[in-house]
Design an enzyme around this catalytic site. Structure first.
Site, PDB file in Angstrom:
ATOM      1  N   LYS A 198       6.964 -19.741  20.570  1.00  0.00           N
ATOM      2  CA  LYS A 198       6.124 -20.033  21.750  1.00  0.00           C
ATOM      3  C   LYS A 198       4.644 -19.839  21.399  1.00  0.00           C
ATOM      4  O   LYS A 198       3.765 -20.437  22.014  1.00  0.00           O
ATOM      5  CB  LYS A 198       6.559 -19.215  22.964  1.00  0.00           C
ATOM      6  CG  LYS A 198       6.520 -17.694  22.811  1.00  0.00           C
ATOM      7  CD  LYS A 198       5.220 -17.089  23.192  1.00  0.00           C
ATOM      8  CE  LYS A 198       5.145 -15.607  22.860  1.00  0.00           C
ATOM      9  NZ  LYS A 198       3.819 -15.044  23.022  1.00  0.00           N
ATOM     10  N   VAL A 286      -5.331 -10.588  17.365  1.00  0.00           N
ATOM     11  CA  VAL A 286      -4.608 -11.373  16.361  1.00  0.00           C
ATOM     12  C   VAL A 286      -3.747 -12.441  17.049  1.00  0.00           C
ATOM     13  O   VAL A 286      -2.983 -12.128  17.960  1.00  0.00           O
ATOM     14  CB  VAL A 286      -3.708 -10.439  15.507  1.00  0.00           C
ATOM     15  CG1 VAL A 286      -2.866 -11.230  14.530  1.00  0.00           C
ATOM     16  CG2 VAL A 286      -4.557  -9.408  14.776  1.00  0.00           C
TER      17      VAL A 286
HETATM   18  N1  LIG Z   1      -0.776  -8.300  23.555  1.00  0.00           N
HETATM   19  C1  LIG Z   1       0.294  -8.615  24.268  1.00  0.00           C
HETATM   20  O1  LIG Z   1       0.228  -8.826  25.474  1.00  0.00           O
HETATM   21  C2  LIG Z   1       1.616  -8.729  23.580  1.00  0.00           C
HETATM   22  C3  LIG Z   1       2.778  -8.860  24.370  1.00  0.00           C
HETATM   23  C4  LIG Z   1       3.998  -8.959  23.747  1.00  0.00           C
HETATM   24  C5  LIG Z   1       4.074  -8.920  22.361  1.00  0.00           C
HETATM   25  N2  LIG Z   1       2.931  -8.793  21.626  1.00  0.00           N
HETATM   26  C6  LIG Z   1       3.083  -8.707  20.182  1.00  0.00           C
HETATM   27  O2  LIG Z   1       2.678  -7.414  19.767  1.00  0.00           O
HETATM   28  C7  LIG Z   1       2.227  -7.453  18.412  1.00  0.00           C
HETATM   29  C8  LIG Z   1       0.893  -6.738  18.343  1.00  0.00           C
HETATM   30  O3  LIG Z   1      -0.070  -7.564  18.951  1.00  0.00           O
HETATM   31  P1  LIG Z   1      -1.273  -7.045  19.850  1.00  0.00           P
HETATM   32  O4  LIG Z   1      -1.458  -8.057  20.915  1.00  0.00           O
HETATM   33  O5  LIG Z   1      -1.084  -5.638  20.248  1.00  0.00           O
HETATM   34  O6  LIG Z   1      -2.433  -7.107  18.824  1.00  0.00           O
HETATM   35  P2  LIG Z   1      -3.964  -7.124  19.152  1.00  0.00           P
HETATM   36  O7  LIG Z   1      -4.453  -8.471  18.822  1.00  0.00           O
HETATM   37  O8  LIG Z   1      -4.233  -6.552  20.500  1.00  0.00           O
HETATM   38  O9  LIG Z   1      -4.526  -6.048  18.144  1.00  0.00           O
HETATM   39  C9  LIG Z   1      -4.639  -6.291  16.803  1.00  0.00           C
HETATM   40  C10 LIG Z   1      -3.801  -5.279  16.067  1.00  0.00           C
HETATM   41  O10 LIG Z   1      -3.736  -5.701  14.718  1.00  0.00           O
HETATM   42  C11 LIG Z   1      -4.156  -4.663  13.882  1.00  0.00           C
HETATM   43  N3  LIG Z   1      -4.882  -5.302  12.780  1.00  0.00           N
HETATM   44  C12 LIG Z   1      -5.826  -6.264  12.881  1.00  0.00           C
HETATM   45  N4  LIG Z   1      -6.266  -6.597  11.652  1.00  0.00           N
HETATM   46  C13 LIG Z   1      -5.569  -5.828  10.781  1.00  0.00           C
HETATM   47  C14 LIG Z   1      -5.558  -5.739   9.372  1.00  0.00           C
HETATM   48  N5  LIG Z   1      -6.331  -6.490   8.615  1.00  0.00           N
HETATM   49  N6  LIG Z   1      -4.714  -4.856   8.803  1.00  0.00           N
HETATM   50  C15 LIG Z   1      -3.908  -4.106   9.558  1.00  0.00           C
HETATM   51  N7  LIG Z   1      -3.871  -4.160  10.917  1.00  0.00           N
HETATM   52  C16 LIG Z   1      -4.689  -5.024  11.503  1.00  0.00           C
HETATM   53  C17 LIG Z   1      -5.069  -3.807  14.722  1.00  0.00           C
HETATM   54  O11 LIG Z   1      -5.152  -2.488  14.232  1.00  0.00           O
HETATM   55  C18 LIG Z   1      -4.355  -3.874  16.064  1.00  0.00           C
HETATM   56  O12 LIG Z   1      -3.268  -2.970  16.049  1.00  0.00           O
HETATM   57  C19 LIG Z   1       2.168  -8.942  18.053  1.00  0.00           C
HETATM   58  O13 LIG Z   1       3.303  -9.271  17.315  1.00  0.00           O
HETATM   59  C20 LIG Z   1       2.203  -9.647  19.410  1.00  0.00           C
HETATM   60  O14 LIG Z   1       2.784 -10.920  19.325  1.00  0.00           O
HETATM   61  C21 LIG Z   1       1.719  -8.695  22.194  1.00  0.00           C
HETATM   62  O1  LIG Z   2       0.186 -14.811  25.021  1.00  0.00           O
HETATM   63  P1  LIG Z   2      -0.290 -14.312  23.704  1.00  0.00           P
HETATM   64  O2  LIG Z   2      -0.680 -15.433  22.833  1.00  0.00           O
HETATM   65  O3  LIG Z   2      -1.390 -13.315  23.861  1.00  0.00           O
HETATM   66  O4  LIG Z   2       0.950 -13.528  23.086  1.00  0.00           O
HETATM   67  C1  LIG Z   2       1.305 -12.290  23.697  1.00  0.00           C
HETATM   68  C2  LIG Z   2       2.728 -12.127  24.152  1.00  0.00           C
HETATM   69  O5  LIG Z   2       3.597 -12.671  23.237  1.00  0.00           O
HETATM   70  C3  LIG Z   2       3.087 -12.637  25.551  1.00  0.00           C
HETATM   71  O6  LIG Z   2       4.416 -12.288  25.915  1.00  0.00           O
END
Ligand SMILES: NC(=O)c1ccc[n+]([C@@H]2O[C@H](COP(=O)([O-])OP(=O)(O)OC[C@H]3O[C@@H](n4cnc5c(N)ncnc54)[C@H](O)[C@@H]3O)[C@@H](O)[C@H]2O)c1
Ligand SMILES: O=P(O)(O)OC[C@H](O)CO
Length: 335
Positions: A198, A286
């Site tokens: 997605k 990211v």
């Molecule tokens: N943000 C959401 O709402 C959400 C929801 C569901 C799932 N996710 C998943 O959670 C996971 C984490 O995403 P996020 O949204 O918390 O990330 P983010 O974009 O908020 O934060 C970036 C993260 O990546 C790390 N990072 C960035 N550059 C780096 C590097 N060069 N080396 C090591 N670490 C590095 C940072 O320390 C931080 O923990 C992802 O797989 C995302 O798909 C996110």
């Molecule tokens: O919606 P994005 O691109 O920030 O991805 C975050 C999560 O996967 C949403 O469930």
């Protein structure tokens, strides 16, 4: 595995989702959270002021329920659950000094919606291969749930998927709180691949918006994308699955349409003419879809599934072909 009444949960990651998960998990009286972050400055800040200075900084983390750790071994030592919430491309680094014995007897929860880029593996398969964690002790957190809305305590739903129904049901109970309802599901691979894919679709949506396409086009692209995801997942793991469930369709919709979507934002910048490098520099967060595009495209070289949307995003991001040209060609393939 017998479940203790007090759940010791290690959360690995310092980004928005890790921060939101720490909030959710520390809401329940029976849960104690140990939180590992990469940056010592962030750790010091959280210890002093009880909020993450970089992500969701309005969220208060009670020092009684949340212990912040600079050493990953301290975070996981006594934990019965380890929640991984670092983008897939960067998860190897914090875990590199750990051995299979460090994970023994613990359940692993992947909150990551991405693939390990060097080996094109799902995080759950990689954890099984690299750290010998039995698949039955692994589950994933899926479903449409943006960290930003968790911070605002807006009602959200999660799906906890595992090959082991008990593992999924146990963690669904642990993560359910006042504003988050979680349900278990048995389709680990379907859910995990759909969550990865997605993000590619959200990139495509962002790109087309950046180019000036509108809601009509996006609705058709999202419908086609759902079929593309179903074809790919069925080719890898054929079984009956209800793709209109929130773990699949819901997650696709929130990422494709939400103002909070990292992937859509990244795509939008590409559509507006940013280079990949410039878009990455501009974003503090990211976009997993960037890495996922390469992995899914590589896996599909063997599968040969029809994937016009993934192919289009791949050509733009990795072959440097102009977004306008690629989307013009994609137009002819959508129905
Ligand atoms: N943000 C959401 O709402 C959400 C929801 C569901 C799932 N996710 C998943 O959670 C996971 C984490 O995403 P996020 O949204 O918390 O990330 P983010 O974009 O908020 O934060 C970036 C993260 O990546 C790390 N990072 C960035 N550059 C780096 C590097 N060069 N080396 C090591 N670490 C590095 C940072 O320390 C931080 O923990 C992802 O797989 C995302 O798909 C996110
Ligand atoms: O919606 P994005 O691109 O920030 O991805 C975050 C999560 O996967 C949403 O469930």
């Amino acid at each position: 595995m017998k479940q203790p009444s007090l759940h010791k949960i290690a959360v690995i990651g310092g980004g928005s989702w890790a921060t939101a998960l720490v909030k959710i998990l520390s809401e329940q009286t029976g849960n104690q959270v140990r939180w590992w972050l990469r940056s010592q400055a962030d750790i010091d800040h959280i210890r002093a002021y009880h909020h993450n200075p970089r992500y969701l900084s309005d969220v208060f983390h009670s020092p009684k329920k949340v212990k912040v750790c600079g050493k990953i071994k301290d975070a996981i030592r006594d934990a019965n659950y380890i929640v991984l919430a670092v983008p897939a491309a960067y998860i190897e680094e914090p875990l590199q000094k750990l051995k299979p014995a460090d994970f023994s007897g613990k359940r692993i929860v992947s909150a990551i919606k991405g693939m390990i880029p060097e080996v094109n593996l799902l995080v759950t398969d990689w954890m099984e291969e690299r750290f010998e964690v039995p698949l039955g002790d692994i589950c994933v957190i899926a479903g449409p749930c943006h960290a930003e809305e968790v911070a605002l305590e807006k009602q959200s739903y999660l799906t906890i998927a595992s090959t082991n129904p008990e593992c999924a049901a146990d963690f669904a109970k642990i993560i359910t709180c006042r504003y988050v309802t979680a349900h278990p599901l048995a389709d680990l691979y379907g859910v995990e691949y759909a969550a990865v894919m997605k993000n590619i679709v959200a990139l495509a949506c962002g790109i087309t918006y950046g180019l000036g396409y509108g809601d009509n086009f996006q609705a058709v692209m999202v419908s086609n994308a759902m079929q593309e995801i179903r074809r790919f997942v069925t080719a890898l793991d054929p079984r009956e699955r209800e793709m209109s469930a929130s773990a699949y369709l819901g997650d696709l919709l929130v990422t494709a349409y939400s103002q909070f979507s990292r992937n859509r934002l990244f795509g939008n910048m590409i559509g507006r003419g940013y280079s990949v490098k410039a878009a990455q520099v501009e974003m503090k967060m990211v976009a997993e879809g960037y890495f996922a595009t390469k992995s899914i495209h590589a896996i599909n070289q063997q599968l040969g599934v029809s994937m016009p949307i993934t192919d289009a995003v791949y050509r733009i991001l990795y072959e440097g072909i102009a977004p306008g040209l690629v989307m013009n060609e994609l137009k002819a393939q959508l129905r």
